[in-house]
Design an enzyme around this catalytic site. Sequence first.
Site, PDB file in Angstrom:
ATOM      1  N   CYS A 305      71.562 -28.353 -92.725  1.00 27.63           N
ATOM      2  CA  CYS A 305      72.424 -29.461 -93.154  1.00 27.63           C
ATOM      3  C   CYS A 305      72.414 -29.719 -94.670  1.00 27.63           C
ATOM      4  CB  CYS A 305      72.132 -30.731 -92.361  1.00 27.63           C
ATOM      5  SG  CYS A 305      70.470 -31.373 -92.518  1.00 27.63           S
ATOM      6  N   ARG A 335      60.324 -20.964 -92.051  1.00 20.78           N
ATOM      7  CA  ARG A 335      59.346 -22.024 -92.312  1.00 20.78           C
ATOM      8  C   ARG A 335      57.949 -21.434 -92.283  1.00 20.78           C
ATOM      9  NH1 ARG A 335      61.392 -27.361 -88.955  1.00 20.78           N
ATOM     10  NH2 ARG A 335      63.448 -27.407 -89.922  1.00 20.78           N
ATOM     11  N   GLU A 337      54.811 -21.845 -91.045  1.00 17.47           N
ATOM     12  CA  GLU A 337      54.176 -22.702 -90.035  1.00 17.47           C
ATOM     13  C   GLU A 337      52.656 -22.585 -90.052  1.00 17.47           C
ATOM     14  OE1 GLU A 337      55.455 -25.010 -88.222  1.00 17.47           O
ATOM     15  OE2 GLU A 337      57.603 -24.591 -88.067  1.00 17.47           O
ATOM     16  N   ARG A 346      57.000 -21.263 -81.760  1.00 16.00           N
ATOM     17  CA  ARG A 346      56.781 -21.784 -83.110  1.00 16.00           C
ATOM     18  C   ARG A 346      56.612 -20.604 -84.034  1.00 16.00           C
ATOM     19  NH1 ARG A 346      56.116 -26.528 -85.313  1.00 16.00           N
ATOM     20  NH2 ARG A 346      55.772 -27.507 -83.312  1.00 16.00           N
ATOM     21  N   GLU A 354      73.137 -25.356 -86.337  1.00 13.49           N
ATOM     22  CA  GLU A 354      73.018 -26.739 -86.784  1.00 13.49           C
ATOM     23  C   GLU A 354      74.381 -27.386 -86.942  1.00 13.49           C
ATOM     24  OE1 GLU A 354      69.922 -27.871 -89.412  1.00 13.49           O
ATOM     25  OE2 GLU A 354      70.884 -29.778 -89.878  1.00 13.49           O
ATOM     26  N   ASP A 417      64.542 -36.714 -79.781  1.00 11.46           N
ATOM     27  CA  ASP A 417      63.979 -35.390 -79.506  1.00 11.46           C
ATOM     28  C   ASP A 417      64.283 -35.014 -78.063  1.00 11.46           C
ATOM     29  OD1 ASP A 417      62.940 -34.877 -81.979  1.00 11.46           O
ATOM     30  OD2 ASP A 417      60.826 -35.065 -81.392  1.00 11.46           O
ATOM     31  N   GLU A 435      59.386 -29.638 -77.984  1.00  9.94           N
ATOM     32  CA  GLU A 435      60.651 -30.123 -78.565  1.00  9.94           C
ATOM     33  C   GLU A 435      61.558 -28.919 -78.730  1.00  9.94           C
ATOM     34  OE1 GLU A 435      60.519 -31.995 -82.523  1.00  9.94           O
ATOM     35  OE2 GLU A 435      62.517 -31.152 -82.835  1.00  9.94           O
ATOM     36  N   ASN A 438      66.856 -31.498 -81.379  1.00 12.27           N
ATOM     37  CA  ASN A 438      66.919 -32.927 -81.650  1.00 12.27           C
ATOM     38  C   ASN A 438      68.314 -33.325 -82.092  1.00 12.27           C
ATOM     39  OD1 ASN A 438      67.024 -32.062 -84.282  1.00 12.27           O
ATOM     40  ND2 ASN A 438      64.877 -32.500 -84.681  1.00 12.27           N
ATOM     41  N   CYS A 463      72.948 -34.852 -87.812  1.00 11.07           N
ATOM     42  CA  CYS A 463      72.933 -33.445 -87.434  1.00 11.07           C
ATOM     43  C   CYS A 463      72.133 -33.286 -86.150  1.00 11.07           C
ATOM     44  CB  CYS A 463      72.312 -32.593 -88.542  1.00 11.07           C
ATOM     45  SG  CYS A 463      70.603 -33.000 -88.891  1.00 11.07           S
ATOM     46  N   ARG A 470      63.684 -21.896 -79.084  1.00 11.50           N
ATOM     47  CA  ARG A 470      63.111 -22.962 -78.262  1.00 11.50           C
ATOM     48  C   ARG A 470      63.864 -23.095 -76.932  1.00 11.50           C
ATOM     49  NH1 ARG A 470      60.142 -26.884 -81.760  1.00 11.50           N
ATOM     50  NH2 ARG A 470      58.936 -25.463 -83.060  1.00 11.50           N
TER      51      ARG A 470
HETATM   52  P1  ATP Z   1      58.356 -29.433 -84.653  1.00 11.66           P
HETATM   53  O1  ATP Z   1      57.957 -30.885 -84.559  1.00 11.66           O
HETATM   54  O2  ATP Z   1      58.287 -28.690 -83.354  1.00 11.66           O
HETATM   55  O3  ATP Z   1      57.688 -28.727 -85.786  1.00 11.66           O
HETATM   56  P2  ATP Z   1      60.501 -30.111 -86.336  1.00 11.66           P
HETATM   57  O4  ATP Z   1      60.496 -31.577 -86.194  1.00 11.66           O
HETATM   58  O5  ATP Z   1      59.860 -29.479 -87.498  1.00 11.66           O
HETATM   59  O6  ATP Z   1      59.913 -29.454 -85.001  1.00 11.66           O
HETATM   60  P3  ATP Z   1      63.225 -30.000 -87.055  1.00 11.66           P
HETATM   61  O7  ATP Z   1      62.918 -29.847 -88.483  1.00 11.66           O
HETATM   62  O8  ATP Z   1      63.771 -31.272 -86.587  1.00 11.66           O
HETATM   63  O9  ATP Z   1      61.977 -29.596 -86.166  1.00 11.66           O
HETATM   64  O10 ATP Z   1      64.186 -28.777 -86.634  1.00 11.66           O
HETATM   65  C1  ATP Z   1      65.145 -28.890 -85.606  1.00 11.66           C
HETATM   66  C2  ATP Z   1      64.945 -27.859 -84.528  1.00 11.66           C
HETATM   67  O11 ATP Z   1      64.652 -26.585 -85.075  1.00 11.66           O
HETATM   68  C3  ATP Z   1      63.783 -28.133 -83.588  1.00 11.66           C
HETATM   69  O12 ATP Z   1      64.140 -29.030 -82.589  1.00 11.66           O
HETATM   70  C4  ATP Z   1      63.545 -26.758 -83.007  1.00 11.66           C
HETATM   71  O13 ATP Z   1      64.493 -26.462 -82.008  1.00 11.66           O
HETATM   72  C5  ATP Z   1      63.811 -25.857 -84.179  1.00 11.66           C
HETATM   73  N1  ATP Z   1      62.568 -25.467 -84.860  1.00 11.66           N
HETATM   74  C6  ATP Z   1      61.920 -26.126 -85.834  1.00 11.66           C
HETATM   75  N2  ATP Z   1      60.821 -25.455 -86.230  1.00 11.66           N
HETATM   76  C7  ATP Z   1      60.784 -24.329 -85.480  1.00 11.66           C
HETATM   77  C8  ATP Z   1      59.896 -23.220 -85.424  1.00 11.66           C
HETATM   78  N3  ATP Z   1      58.842 -23.133 -86.225  1.00 11.66           N
HETATM   79  N4  ATP Z   1      60.147 -22.238 -84.525  1.00 11.66           N
HETATM   80  C9  ATP Z   1      61.225 -22.314 -83.719  1.00 11.66           C
HETATM   81  N5  ATP Z   1      62.091 -23.325 -83.731  1.00 11.66           N
HETATM   82  C10 ATP Z   1      61.899 -24.329 -84.601  1.00 11.66           C
HETATM   83 ZN    ZN Z   2      69.765 -31.376 -90.322  1.00 12.94          ZN
HETATM   84 MG    MG Z   3      57.963 -28.679 -87.814  1.00 12.67          MG
END
Ligand code: ATP
Ligand code: ZN
Ligand code: MG
Length: 504
Positions: A305, A335, A337, A346, A354, A417, A435, A438, A463, A470
């Site tokens: 976004c 990311r 992680e 993850r 998005e 979520d 999750e 969202n 968004c 996931r």
């Molecule tokens: P989490 O709490 O699981 O780390 P987030 O709050 O960081 O998620 P957002 O930044 O809101 O997630 O990203 C939106 C969506 O992107 C999440 O709902 C998920 O579907 C996906 N997502 C985020 N991080 C990951 C990841 N490391 N691997 C796979 N999918 C991801």
């Molecule tokens: Zn966004």
């Molecule tokens: Mg996260």
Amino acid sequence: MRGELEAELILSQPPPGGHAALERLLPGLAEEALSRSLGKGATGRVVSWTLEGDRLTLTLTADNSRAHQALLALARRLREELGRREKIGVRSLRAIRYRVGFDVPEPPTGPVTLPVPHELRFDGTAATLDLLDLDEEALRDNWSDRAVALVDEKVRRQHYRGKEQYWKLLSQSPQRELTFHEDPTEAMLRRNWLKNGPTKGKWYLGPLPAHLLRTMERIAVEEVLRPLGFEEVIQPHHDSFDILLRTGHLEGLPGEFYYVTEPKSRDPADWERFTDLVKITRKVPEGELAQLVSPPVAVSCYAQCPTTYWWLSGRTLAQENLPLKIFDRAAISNRYESGGRHGLERVDEFHRIEPVYLGTPEQLLELRKQLLARYAHVFDRILELEWRTAWVTPFYMAQSGEVGVEDETQRVKGTIDFEAYLPYRGPRDTAEWLEFQNLSIVGDKYTRAFTIKAQKGELWSGCTGIGLERWLTAFLAQRGLDPTGWPEGFRKYAGELPREIKFL
Ligand code: ATP
Ligand code: ZN
Ligand code: MG
């Protein structure tokens, strides 16, 4: 809030009339500057001043946070008057010490640090911050306000540390009889469906899981986005620092980005030593490489976004286009992680659709209802998941009342979520659910940050991040890898599956 500012102005030469000349000029200009800059109801004054040669020092107080603005106004008037009368300029202006007194919500529980020269003291909830040696640009740029806000934020964080985000159940699907209890990533690995990628947290998906991931993508597009009138955009994969500064991501998540660097040169001659070393050693000459690439110039897409807001920045949207509904699935998210990595759920690189929406508050609330209904259709009737939704709010926002949580009518701006039960993690009431996507309405936070306006009225945005890895993990964790266990709706979408690849 109160401020006391000790400032130094260096003049281009000592005023011919010396102290007496300034005596006639300064008090009047100071009064004018203070009354214009401090705003209604506030008071302030120049407490003292001295002139030594070309160096004018003065101390100015205010009973609000705008002492620095009064100083800047005074300096501007001095420049005008000294220039006109004596042909003297002001070479430089700086605050030797800017003392700000303010209250924090609770006494700090530990040290509070700032990355600029300063002294900070607390007496209970009363804070005294001395910012030292601020140049004119820092004064103009309101560093003092930002430093105060940062101290406040850091003290609040000390009190919220360790506390979870606020979580309130909104909806829950019926329980389903689930017979698969394995970690789906482990199961896929055993069947050679995928392989842990050549770099951290990335996966190579073979034909079968790739087909399933694309099936999820088609379901999201055809069952949720197209019916609601969302249109596809294709956005670039790198985010500029400027974008991340405006969204706040750069201060929020610097440890989660993958940074992009560029070669300093593409001239093979500049790379000769590097390539020669590769030829002889068959290793990466890391030190050499570090010399040949730039410091980071961008980050790899974290969320999609921000770039969409950048696309619309400075624009006014026509009434007929609202609510604007678009989605991107071209940029792949990266990311860092680190310790949180797990399986396909993850990962450091993931595929997400998005959708972003902009419209009046009423339009977005209506759209949220429609999205929730379409999502429910997919999760209940096509994927037949066991899932739930929750209203989630960062603890500090819930505390400050910024986002309502308890009362349904207050749940306007904020995030929902979507979570799926993963049987391999244990019983549904104790295991952590996943999750898998969202949905947010963020109000005017980003439309304001990027100056995006509506033809008339207020413009909000939001968004919803559809994480395809996931969706796939949630589905396979509940339904297993064997297509006979998959619901009819999904099987129809998936069509004929690629054959499994047997390695000998
Ligand atoms: P989490 O709490 O699981 O780390 P987030 O709050 O960081 O998620 P957002 O930044 O809101 O997630 O990203 C939106 C969506 O992107 C999440 O709902 C998920 O579907 C996906 N997502 C985020 N991080 C990951 C990841 N490391 N691997 C796979 N999918 C991801
Ligand atoms: Zn966004
Ligand atoms: Mg996260």
